[in-house]
Design a protein around this motif. Structure first.
Motif, PDB file in Angstrom:
ATOM      1  N   UNK A   1       0.844  -1.196   0.000  1.00 28.74           N
ATOM      2  CA  UNK A   1       0.000   0.000   0.000  1.00 28.74           C
ATOM      3  C   UNK A   1       0.874   1.238   0.000  1.00 28.74           C
ATOM      4  N   UNK A   2       0.637   2.089  -0.997  1.00 31.59           N
ATOM      5  CA  UNK A   2       1.368   3.350  -1.111  1.00 31.59           C
ATOM      6  C   UNK A   2       0.384   4.502  -0.982  1.00 31.59           C
ATOM      7  N   UNK A   3       0.830   5.624  -0.382  1.00 30.86           N
ATOM      8  CA  UNK A   3      -0.019   6.803  -0.251  1.00 30.86           C
ATOM      9  C   UNK A   3       0.721   8.057  -0.671  1.00 30.86           C
ATOM     10  N   UNK A   4       0.038   8.927  -1.415  1.00 29.28           N
ATOM     11  CA  UNK A   4       0.636  10.183  -1.860  1.00 29.28           C
ATOM     12  C   UNK A   4       0.571  11.213  -0.740  1.00 29.28           C
ATOM     13  N   UNK A   5       1.615  12.041  -0.581  1.00 32.83           N
ATOM     14  CA  UNK A   5       1.633  13.016   0.513  1.00 32.83           C
ATOM     15  C   UNK A   5       0.570  14.104   0.366  1.00 32.83           C
ATOM     16  N   UNK A   6       0.340  14.611  -0.854  1.00 36.91           N
ATOM     17  CA  UNK A   6      -0.667  15.651  -1.093  1.00 36.91           C
ATOM     18  C   UNK A   6      -1.350  15.386  -2.427  1.00 36.91           C
ATOM     19  N   UNK A   7      -2.442  16.096  -2.679  1.00 33.21           N
ATOM     20  CA  UNK A   7      -3.150  15.940  -3.945  1.00 33.21           C
ATOM     21  C   UNK A   7      -2.287  16.373  -5.129  1.00 33.21           C
ATOM     22  N   UNK A   8      -1.241  17.155  -4.879  1.00 33.15           N
ATOM     23  CA  UNK A   8      -0.311  17.542  -5.950  1.00 33.15           C
ATOM     24  C   UNK A   8       0.435  16.337  -6.510  1.00 33.15           C
ATOM     25  N   UNK A   9       0.447  15.212  -5.770  1.00 30.82           N
ATOM     26  CA  UNK A   9       1.179  14.012  -6.181  1.00 30.82           C
ATOM     27  C   UNK A   9       0.256  12.857  -6.567  1.00 30.82           C
TER      28      UNK A   9
END
Length: 220
Positions: free
Chosen positions: A141-149
């Motif tokens: 499971x991976x998660x992006x730090x902000x919606x910019x990513x």
């Protein structure tokens, strides 16, 4: 001579099995979840999982040019970007396959202006490249730090993640993509492809020849 044939047969099977494994494992479009409230999602995402050598794999996720678009309104929730990518592998007996999550990152959006806008708030996704975090190394499971990513909803950028599996005996793959509310899921059972079976034939040939000789010898 029999031992030589046996060694050749084993070597042939090992080589051809390696050739069959070093290929695309999954190449499909992941559609929206049908479970409320995730069923407000629309469109699909293109997911490719490939074996890149040994027990090492890579997954890429990219938005397809489909789904609802802004402005939001009654009965119209625009397709969102993806900020979480999760994958689960099971063997042929449906036992969960152990894994270790590697690095993950996204490219910056490079599509037409406004083509990455979506979600209930009509915001832009994936404008900047970035490294995705790993909540638990033992779960893919991976998660992006902000919606910019995030992965843009309609294409124009992509996420890439690397991981290692404890076993290559894959029977089923479950993919889950999320923005928090909108969700896209897919389960796919893996069966041997005709091309993979064809590559195994050279390795099976020495086994067949050896069994044929044994049958002749027993008859005589």
């Amino acid at each position: 001579m029999k031992r030589l044939f046996g060694a050749l047969a084993v070597a042939g099977l090992m080589v051809t099995a390696g050739m069959a494994q070093a290929a695309t494992v999954v190449d499909l479009n992941v559609t929206k979840s049908l479970t409320p409230p995730a069923d407000i999602a629309s469109g699909s995402y293109h997911v490719v999982i490939s074996n890149v050598g040994g027990s090492n794999y890579q997954v890429t996720v990219q938005g397809n040019p489909d789904g609802l678009v802004p402005p939001p309104g009654p009965g119209n929730t625009p397709k969102s970007g993806v900020g979480t990518v999760g994958i689960d592998f099971f063997d042929v007996s449906m036992a969960h396959i152990g894994s270790v999550t590697g690095a993950g990152s996204n490219t910056a959006y490079s599509g037409p202006p406004g083509g990455n806008v979506g979600g209930p708030a009509s915001i832009a996704y994936g404008g900047l490249p970035g490294v995705w975090s790993v909540a638990d190394p033992s779960s893919l499971t991976w998660g992006a730090p902000t919606t910019d990513n995030w992965v843009a909803p309609h294409g124009g950028n992509a996420f890439t993640g690397n991981f290692t599996l404890a076993s290559g005996n894959i029977g089923l793959v479950q993919i889950s993509l999320q923005d928090g509310v909108q969700q896209w899921t897919k389960q796919v059972a893996l069966v041997p492809e005709p091309g993979a079976l064809a590559m195994l034939l050279p390795g099976l040939a020495p086994v067949g020849m050896m069994l044929r000789r044994r049958r002749r010898a027993s008859k005589s």
